[in-house]
Design a protein around this motif. Sequence first.
Motif, PDB file in Angstrom:
ATOM      1  N   LYS A   4      36.215  26.349  51.425  1.00 24.57           N
ATOM      2  CA  LYS A   4      37.624  26.550  51.107  1.00 24.57           C
ATOM      3  C   LYS A   4      37.940  28.045  51.079  1.00 24.57           C
ATOM      4  N   VAL A   5      39.136  28.387  51.530  1.00 19.97           N
ATOM      5  CA  VAL A   5      39.546  29.798  51.521  1.00 19.97           C
ATOM      6  C   VAL A   5      39.809  30.248  50.093  1.00 19.97           C
ATOM      7  N   PHE A   6      40.533  29.432  49.322  1.00 19.60           N
ATOM      8  CA  PHE A   6      40.882  29.773  47.953  1.00 19.60           C
ATOM      9  C   PHE A   6      40.274  28.759  47.002  1.00 19.60           C
ATOM     10  N   ASP A   7      39.728  29.236  45.903  1.00 16.40           N
ATOM     11  CA  ASP A   7      39.259  28.310  44.881  1.00 16.40           C
ATOM     12  C   ASP A   7      40.402  28.042  43.901  1.00 16.40           C
ATOM     13  N   ARG A   8      40.128  27.215  42.918  1.00 18.58           N
ATOM     14  CA  ARG A   8      41.172  26.781  41.988  1.00 18.58           C
ATOM     15  C   ARG A   8      41.745  27.966  41.197  1.00 18.58           C
ATOM     16  N   ILE A  56      59.310  35.121  54.256  1.00 15.51           N
ATOM     17  CA  ILE A  56      58.133  35.127  55.127  1.00 15.51           C
ATOM     18  C   ILE A  56      57.173  36.239  54.704  1.00 15.51           C
ATOM     19  N   GLY A  57      57.720  37.406  54.398  1.00 17.79           N
ATOM     20  CA  GLY A  57      56.892  38.505  53.924  1.00 17.79           C
ATOM     21  C   GLY A  57      56.173  38.158  52.623  1.00 17.79           C
ATOM     22  N   LEU A  58      56.859  37.465  51.731  1.00 13.75           N
ATOM     23  CA  LEU A  58      56.247  37.034  50.482  1.00 13.75           C
ATOM     24  C   LEU A  58      55.094  36.070  50.737  1.00 13.75           C
ATOM     25  N   MET A  59      55.280  35.132  51.669  1.00 14.40           N
ATOM     26  CA  MET A  59      54.208  34.188  51.982  1.00 14.40           C
ATOM     27  C   MET A  59      53.007  34.894  52.602  1.00 14.40           C
ATOM     28  N   VAL A  60      53.261  35.814  53.517  1.00 13.91           N
ATOM     29  CA  VAL A  60      52.161  36.538  54.170  1.00 13.91           C
ATOM     30  C   VAL A  60      51.417  37.404  53.153  1.00 13.91           C
ATOM     31  N   LEU A  61      52.157  38.114  52.326  1.00  9.69           N
ATOM     32  CA  LEU A  61      51.551  38.952  51.296  1.00  9.69           C
ATOM     33  C   LEU A  61      50.733  38.120  50.319  1.00  9.69           C
ATOM     34  N   TYR A  64      47.366  37.029  52.128  1.00 17.03           N
ATOM     35  CA  TYR A  64      46.376  38.098  52.278  1.00 17.03           C
ATOM     36  C   TYR A  64      45.868  38.612  50.937  1.00 17.03           C
ATOM     37  N   SER A  65      46.713  38.652  49.933  1.00 17.50           N
ATOM     38  CA  SER A  65      46.228  39.069  48.616  1.00 17.50           C
ATOM     39  C   SER A  65      45.296  38.013  48.033  1.00 17.50           C
ATOM     40  N   SER A  70      39.816  36.416  46.676  1.00 18.82           N
ATOM     41  CA  SER A  70      38.736  35.450  46.871  1.00 18.82           C
ATOM     42  C   SER A  70      37.466  36.127  47.385  1.00 18.82           C
ATOM     43  N   LYS A  71      37.614  37.043  48.352  1.00 18.51           N
ATOM     44  CA  LYS A  71      36.453  37.772  48.875  1.00 18.51           C
ATOM     45  C   LYS A  71      35.822  38.644  47.798  1.00 18.51           C
ATOM     46  N   ALA A  72      36.640  39.285  46.976  1.00 14.59           N
ATOM     47  CA  ALA A  72      36.116  40.140  45.917  1.00 14.59           C
ATOM     48  C   ALA A  72      35.351  39.316  44.882  1.00 14.59           C
ATOM     49  N   GLU A  73      35.871  38.133  44.557  1.00 20.69           N
ATOM     50  CA  GLU A  73      35.172  37.277  43.607  1.00 20.69           C
ATOM     51  C   GLU A  73      33.836  36.796  44.175  1.00 20.69           C
ATOM     52  N   LYS A  74      33.814  36.448  45.460  1.00 27.74           N
ATOM     53  CA  LYS A  74      32.566  36.001  46.078  1.00 27.74           C
ATOM     54  C   LYS A  74      31.552  37.138  46.153  1.00 27.74           C
TER      55      LYS A  74
END
Length: 82
Positions: A4-8, A56-61, A64-65, A70-74
């Motif tokens: 999964k890309v994002f966890d809970r 759309i900008g809010l969804m993209v931001l 990516y955030s 998620s990457k930082a937590e992993k």
Amino acid sequence: MSEKVFDRETLLDLTVNVIPFIILAFFFVAFIVFTPFGFDSVISSIQLAIIALSGIGLMVLTYYSGRAVSKAEKAEEAAAEE
């Protein structure tokens, strides 16, 4: 099996962006239905485009955030295991 890309926890952190998105959607619909400033095709198109691009900008931001968090937590979990 894909991971999964994002966890809970990350999804819970990202839900704070739902409120601004709902506000943008409300104004988008309100300006279409009620036309408080009258209807001029150019001005109304610009007005709705600004709201839509902000959404759309809010969804993209948000996406990516969320990925960065998620990457930082992993990475932090991997460092703790070593």
